[in-house]
Design a protein around this motif. Sequence first.
Motif, PDB file in Angstrom:
ATOM      1  N   UNK A 150       0.837  -1.207   0.000  1.00 33.81           N
ATOM      2  CA  UNK A 150       0.000   0.000   0.000  1.00 33.81           C
ATOM      3  C   UNK A 150       0.868   1.251   0.000  1.00 33.81           C
ATOM      4  N   UNK A 151       1.948   1.251   0.789  1.00 34.31           N
ATOM      5  CA  UNK A 151       2.847   2.403   0.801  1.00 34.31           C
ATOM      6  C   UNK A 151       3.462   2.635  -0.577  1.00 34.31           C
ATOM      7  N   UNK A 152       3.786   1.553  -1.273  1.00 34.56           N
ATOM      8  CA  UNK A 152       4.416   1.676  -2.590  1.00 34.56           C
ATOM      9  C   UNK A 152       3.480   2.269  -3.631  1.00 34.56           C
ATOM     10  N   UNK A 153       2.199   2.318  -3.332  1.00 32.81           N
ATOM     11  CA  UNK A 153       1.255   2.955  -4.249  1.00 32.81           C
ATOM     12  C   UNK A 153       1.442   4.473  -4.284  1.00 32.81           C
ATOM     13  N   UNK A 154       2.056   5.042  -3.237  1.00 32.31           N
ATOM     14  CA  UNK A 154       2.156   6.499  -3.155  1.00 32.31           C
ATOM     15  C   UNK A 154       3.586   7.016  -3.107  1.00 32.31           C
ATOM     16  N   UNK A 155       4.576   6.162  -2.889  1.00 35.37           N
ATOM     17  CA  UNK A 155       5.961   6.629  -2.808  1.00 35.37           C
ATOM     18  C   UNK A 155       6.926   5.532  -3.206  1.00 35.37           C
ATOM     19  N   UNK A 156       8.037   5.943  -3.793  1.00 33.63           N
ATOM     20  CA  UNK A 156       9.126   4.999  -4.075  1.00 33.63           C
ATOM     21  C   UNK A 156       9.997   4.779  -2.850  1.00 33.63           C
ATOM     22  N   UNK A 157       9.818   5.612  -1.836  1.00 30.58           N
ATOM     23  CA  UNK A 157      10.665   5.549  -0.637  1.00 30.58           C
ATOM     24  C   UNK A 157       9.950   4.746   0.446  1.00 30.58           C
ATOM     25  N   UNK A 158       9.872   3.432   0.238  1.00 28.10           N
ATOM     26  CA  UNK A 158       9.231   2.528   1.194  1.00 28.10           C
ATOM     27  C   UNK A 158      10.315   1.834   2.011  1.00 28.10           C
ATOM     28  N   UNK A 159      10.133   1.813   3.315  1.00 29.96           N
ATOM     29  CA  UNK A 159      11.099   1.212   4.230  1.00 29.96           C
ATOM     30  C   UNK A 159      10.471   0.022   4.947  1.00 29.96           C
ATOM     31  N   UNK A 160      11.168  -1.110   4.925  1.00 31.99           N
ATOM     32  CA  UNK A 160      10.736  -2.304   5.651  1.00 31.99           C
ATOM     33  C   UNK A 160      11.227  -2.198   7.091  1.00 31.99           C
TER      34      UNK A 160
END
Length: 384
Positions: A150-160
Amino acid sequence: MTSLLVTGIGELTTNVPDVGADALGTLRDAAVVIDDGWVAWIGSASSAPAADSSRDVDGAAVIPGFVDSHTHTVFAGDRAVEFAARMTGTPYAAGGIRTTVAATRAATDDELRARLHSLRAESRAQGTTTQEVKTGYGLDVETETRLARIAAEVTAEVTFLGAHVVPAEYADDRAAYVALVTGQMLAAVRPFARWIDVFCERGAFDPDESRMVLQAGIAAGLLPRVHGNQLGEGAGVQLAVEVGAASVDHCTYLSDADVDALSASDTVATLLPGVEFSTKHPYPSARRLLEAGVTVALASDCNPGTSFTTSMPLMVALAVREMGMSPDEAVWAATAGGARALRRDDVGVLRVGARGDLAILDAPSRIHLAYRPGVPLVSEVIGG
């Protein structure tokens, strides 16, 4: 492709020292041409080329869009009761995260998505055009993967951030949870994430556990960053420098050795003044870091437990009032500094070839971001 001429800029902050008379590359009576989302021209308004459309900002100050390099904006529920308790004397401990985990696991994708989009719109209205988003409120394979997707739907800067805290079901077998984070969970989240993070702190993960998490993420192709030194002096900063992390975030309690390690590295110290505001912990000294030559960023740490705000202007004001930064240093840290923390050179600055992300202020100068705290000074956002 369409181009836009933004003209009538009274004070333009570029963060490119060579183009202006000061460290923030300030231009007066300036204009910018944005072509298909990228800066195509920048200079004096009197020399501006034609464009498909134009926008006269009538003497306003313009800055690069804020780069918020530390947020936790995909979650469910809130912790208002916990906040109220802290305000009346209950100390903060990392265990409150588990309250949000329970709510987040129970939420649907649509509910999580709606909260994320709401907070993203709120932050953009206050000038944020680039935002990092962490997982960390699932702490199981299914939910962590949902959060990352879901985060990747709005940003390329996703952190696990599966290594946020150890969930209750693994309280008696921490090693099994670390194995899950570094194995099955990492494999499931990896397609959606750019970064790996760990909360290296008492009540969360010890240095050895943290190193295992970061090394597994690096081996999987993720870039490291660290939560560290929030609740007391600890190993977070030293570990971040050891593994070449882009940023170590919080840095509330630092030894002289920590400051020395940061100054000798390219790891950014990301300060999160909204956390100190919300937890009543002492504010870190940005002045101490800056005088040692450390690169400093500011971020909101928007999360439901310890900093439930998306306001980067508030971070600027708090950094100036409480952390020893000048207004110019705080604006740089909230824009170019955040970009450094994300290892980006296309945001946080305004130069030809960079993203055309602008925040137009209802003020004649960027100083007003600290001078007029709590006032909605961002009148318009372009890009992001």
